[in-house]
Structure formats: structure tokens, C-alpha cells
Design an enzyme around this catalytic site. Structure first.
Site, PDB file in Angstrom:
ATOM      1  N   HIS A  59       0.841  -1.205   0.000  1.00 49.56           N
ATOM      2  CA  HIS A  59       0.000   0.000   0.000  1.00 49.56           C
ATOM      3  C   HIS A  59       0.874   1.252   0.000  1.00 49.56           C
ATOM      4  CE1 HIS A  59      -4.056   1.780   1.457  1.00 49.56           C
ATOM      5  NE2 HIS A  59      -3.358   2.706   0.793  1.00 49.56           N
ATOM      6  N   LEU A  62       2.766   6.492  -5.034  1.00 49.49           N
ATOM      7  CA  LEU A  62       3.948   7.053  -5.692  1.00 49.49           C
ATOM      8  C   LEU A  62       3.639   8.327  -6.469  1.00 49.49           C
ATOM      9  CD1 LEU A  62       5.780   3.823  -6.928  1.00 49.49           C
ATOM     10  CD2 LEU A  62       6.273   5.222  -4.913  1.00 49.49           C
ATOM     11  N   ASN A  93      -4.301   6.096  -7.637  1.00 50.09           N
ATOM     12  CA  ASN A  93      -4.870   7.453  -7.639  1.00 50.09           C
ATOM     13  C   ASN A  93      -3.862   8.452  -8.213  1.00 50.09           C
ATOM     14  OD1 ASN A  93      -3.301   7.046  -5.345  1.00 50.09           O
ATOM     15  ND2 ASN A  93      -4.539   8.381  -4.051  1.00 50.09           N
ATOM     16  N   HIS A 178     -10.494   0.365  -0.008  1.00 53.90           N
ATOM     17  CA  HIS A 178     -10.574   1.481   0.931  1.00 53.90           C
ATOM     18  C   HIS A 178     -12.040   1.554   1.341  1.00 53.90           C
ATOM     19  CE1 HIS A 178      -9.778   5.781   2.232  1.00 53.90           C
ATOM     20  NE2 HIS A 178     -11.099   5.780   2.126  1.00 53.90           N
ATOM     21  N   ASP A 304       0.747   2.649   3.851  1.00 53.85           N
ATOM     22  CA  ASP A 304      -0.097   3.688   3.248  1.00 53.85           C
ATOM     23  C   ASP A 304       0.716   4.971   3.075  1.00 53.85           C
ATOM     24  OD1 ASP A 304      -2.198   5.089   2.156  1.00 53.85           O
ATOM     25  OD2 ASP A 304      -3.348   5.262   4.015  1.00 53.85           O
ATOM     26  N   HIS A 308       2.760  14.359   0.430  1.00 55.59           N
ATOM     27  CA  HIS A 308       2.159  15.603  -0.053  1.00 55.59           C
ATOM     28  C   HIS A 308       3.198  16.713   0.037  1.00 55.59           C
ATOM     29  CE1 HIS A 308      -1.909  14.060  -0.394  1.00 55.59           C
ATOM     30  NE2 HIS A 308      -1.800  13.537   0.822  1.00 55.59           N
TER      31      HIS A 308
END
Length: 427
Positions: A59, A62, A93, A178, A304, A308
Site C-alpha cells: 500500500h 507514488l 490514484n 478502501h 499507506d 504531499h
């Protein structure tokens, strides 16, 4: 090339340390013994450190393509190598979303060119992760994807998840979920509990996660599909998964290091480095997660890793995106806060980071035996450090663990017989 790893120790089946040496021929482990004297091109001195199979993280975000200001395949896999990981699975995503033959093939080319370690990509369940129309799952199943997921977004209707599970089952792929019912999230930004009330911010109820898991395990029972639950965070979710396993349903689950180490009480100020989805829950949820790991309800640990940009996370809980980085310090944090206090054993931790994810997704990795691929991680269990986000290889510096003192550091990472990290990145 023929290599010998000398002066290392491994964990026995009983969890004891045993001195050993490894003979590596090309990309494979050829021999594991107490002493190896065969001729080799390279001798690597392990300095008495612990040698384990390379870590596996199913999980990871990238961000490439489309989010390169947050992370790239190159920087994300550099971070993974530093953390002792040799296999990671990339969430879809991105922009574009890997949900067609062309986008998947383009992603494979980027991975081949830029990855420092092995990257296995996911394909999306729905087109552009919008939850409106399924991707061509039958065609995508023929690609070398790890599984299907819309991670970051829960599949909202039972019918759509039912059809997705039927197609995934037919293609011998798992559905990785999810779990979040958007109708009861209420625009929350942290756990609905004492801290959200104190900070007067909208909270995310535990029920938003557990009710969707309850729905999905019954759909998995009806279809026979392998259903995997991402980042479990609530005691109710643990209970539902435990009951499903007892009923013989093919369900597996993961938990993150941050949900094991932290709970909502860690949030003292409006610091979005503590903002993740699912959020940090109550103390009793944190305890239930550890109990679920120990009794086998939860199968393994996954980070996970969600990088950011700094300016994005500086906006506070109400505006900042969800997510923290996790690859570079996962082992050290877990060793320091769970193994050293005696809450879990070192053997359990290694299994949850290697053997169990490999078994769950039928991957040929996670073992340190003759004939296995030479994915290896060397750990100095006595080394200590202060986590410094400014030293991260990841572009993301968004961590709540900055300046935490930890013990147990990966010092060498080898993928398919090639050293990719040795105190610093190689190559």
C-alpha cells in the site's frame, strides 16, 4: 555475479538469533549455511547484523504520473530502499489513472526506467476512480497487476462491488478496498470523538468504515473473491473481519504503523501532519488493532505511504489533504514502540512485513531460503537515530514522527542480488 554475505545472523523458527552466511548467485540465493567457503566475486561483511527477507509493502502512493510535485517513482522507491523495502505496490490514484491497457503499459515503462526496487502496480476498479463505471477488468486481469482497487475512494454501491468481485474472481485477482461509506463521513477531517469535539472540527465516525466492510465480506462470500481490507482502523472493523474469517470467507486485512503507534490523543494542535484517512482513532481502537494482529484477524502491516507537498499540509486539518509518509521509518518505529516494550516479538514483526503479505497475495518473495530471489534487508538492531524529515529521500516531509528517537535501522537493502541501499542510495 557470485556474492557471499558473511558475518550475519538470522532469526530461527523459534525466534532465536543464529549465525549464518548466504551465497548469492546472480539474482537468487543459492545457499544458506553457517559457513560458506565457495569462490565468489564479492564478499559482503554484515558486521554481525540481522539479515531478513526484503520488506514488502502492498500500500504505497507514488503519485506519478500527475502528482510529481508530491512524489515520483524514483523518489518513492529511493525512500522504500532506505526503509528496507524491496517490493512495493503502487496505488492507482494518479493522473491518468491506470485503468486501461494504454495507461497500464505507460506505467510499466515508467517503472522499468525509474524504479530502484520492484514496483507492482494496481489497476482501478472504476474508470478514473469516479465510481460510475467499471474498468475493463477482464482485460486488465491479463496484465501483471497486483490487484484491483479504488484506494482513496470507497466503492459506494453494493451492486457495483458485486460486479467487480465477480470479474476479479474470474481473473484470479483480489479486490483491495478502501472502506468508507461517503453518506456517513459528514465532511469529517479527523476521528469523531473527544479530540474532534475539543477542536470543534467535523469528525469521521468509525461506522463509515465498518459498515462497508460488513457489506463487502458478504459479497465476497457470495462471489468467492479474495477481498482485502486496506488500513483497518476501528474496533468494529476488526470484529467484522474476525467474524468473516471464522465463517470461512476469503478476506484479508492490513494495518498501518501509525494506527498501531498513535491514537487521537496525539493530536494536540491543528497540525495536519496528523491528518490521515482513515484517521487516528480512539485508544480502544488502537488496542483492538494490535489484538487483531496478534490473533491473525489482521494479516500484516502496510504503510499507506502518502506524500504531499509541504505547503499543502501547512493548511491545517480543514483544508490539507489526508496522508502521511511511512516508508523510511516503518521498521524502526515498530521495533522501538512495539518490539522493545515487549508488545510483539521481532519474529512477528518481520513476518508481518515479509512472509504474510507475500502469502496473502501469492507473491514469490518474502523468504530467505536457497532457490529464492535475493531480496534482502540487513538491520542494525542497536543503531539509534532521531527521525529527521529533512533527510528523507521521499519528496514528502509530512510525518508526525519528526524528531522521534528510534532504534533498529536498515543499513543495507538488496533487490535481486543488487545492493540498492547501503547507508546511502546505490545507483
Amino acid at each position: 555475479m557470485k556474492q557471499i554475505l558473511k558475518n550475519v545472523k538470522k532469526l530461527s523458527s523459534t525466534g532465536d538469533f543464529e549465525a549464518c552466511e548466504l551465497f548469492i548467485d546472480g539474482k537468487y540465493i543459492s545457499k544458506v549455511d553457517t559457513k560458506i567457503s565457495e569462490p565468489a566475486d564479492q564478499i559482503i561483511d554484515g558486521n554481525g547484523h540481522l539479515l531478513v527477507p526484503g520488506f514488502i509493502d502492498v500500500h504505497v502512493h507514488l503519485r506519478e504520473p500527475g502528482g510529481e510535485h508530491k512524489e515520483t517513482i524514483r523518489t518513492g522507491t529511493m525512500a522504500a530502499a532506505k526503509g528496507g523495502y524491496t517490493t512495493i505496490c503502487a496505488m492507482p490514484n494518479t493522473n491518468p489513472v491506470p485503468g486501461t491497457n494504454d495507461t497500464i503499459e505507460s506505467l510499466f515503462r515508467k517503472i522499468e526506467t525509474n524504479a530502484h526496487i520492484r514496483v507492482l502496480p494496481y489497476a482501478a476498479i472504476t474508470k478514473n476512480l469516479q465510481g460510475k463505471e467499471l474498468t475493463d477488468m477482464e482485460e486488465l486481469s491479463r496484465k501483471n497487476i497486483i490487484a484491483f482497487t479504488d484506494d482513496g475512494v470507497g466503492v459506494q454501491t453494493a451492486d457495483q462491488m458485486l460486479q467487480a468481485m465477480k470479474l476479479a474472481k474470474a481473473g484470479n485477482k483480489a479486490i483491495v478496498a478502501h472502506c468508507e461509506d461517503n453518506s456517513i463521513v459528514y465532511e469529517g477531517v479527523l476521528h469523531h470523538g473527544e479530540v474532534s469535539e475539543r477542536m470543534q472540527m467535523p469528525g469521521i465516525p468509525s461506522l463509515s468504515e465498518s459498515v462497508q466492510i460488513a457489506r463487502d465480506v458478504l459479497l465476497a462470500e457470495a462471489t468467492g473473491c479474495h477481498y482485502h481490507v486496506c488500513h483497518v482502523s476501528t474496533k468494529e472493523s476488526v470484529r467484522v473481519i474476525r467474524d468473516a474469517k471464522r465463517a470461512g470467507i476469503h478476506v484479508s486485512a492490513e494495518v498501518t504503523p501509525h494506527h498501531l503507534i498513535l491514537n487521537e490523543t496525539a493530536i494536540q494542535t491543528d497540525d495536519a501532519n496528523y491528518k490521515m484517512n482513515p484517521p487516528l482513532r480512539a485508544k480502544e481502537d488502537q488496542q483492538a488493532l494490535l489484538e487483531g494482529l496478534l490473533d491473525g484477524t489482521i494479516d500484516f502491516i502496510a504503510t499507506d505511504h502518502a506524500p504531499h507537498a509541504t505547503n499543502e499540509k501547512e493548511q491545517g486539518f480543514l483544508k490539507a489533504p489526508f496522508g502521511i509518509v511511512g516508508l523510511e521509518n516503518a521498521f524502526s518505529l515498530l521495533y522501538t514502540h512495539l518490539v522493545q516494550p515487549g508488545k510483539i516479538t521481532l519474529q512477528q514483526l518481520i513476518n508481518w512485513m515479509t512472509v504474510k503479505p507475500a502469502e496473502t497475495f501469492q507473491l514469490p518473495y518474502g523468504k530467505m531460503e536457497a532457490g529464492c530471489i535475493a531480496d534482502l534487508t540487513l538491520i542494525d538492531l542497536h543503531a539509534t537515530a532521531s527521525i529527521n524529515k529533512h533527510d528523507f529521500y521521499s519528496k514528502g516531509k509530512n510525518t508526525p514522527f519528526h524528531q522521534w528517537e528510534v532504534t533498529g535501522l536498515p543499513v543495507l537493502t538488496m533487490t535481486e542480488g543488487n545492493i540498492v541501499y547501503e547507508g546511502e542510495l546505490i545507483g
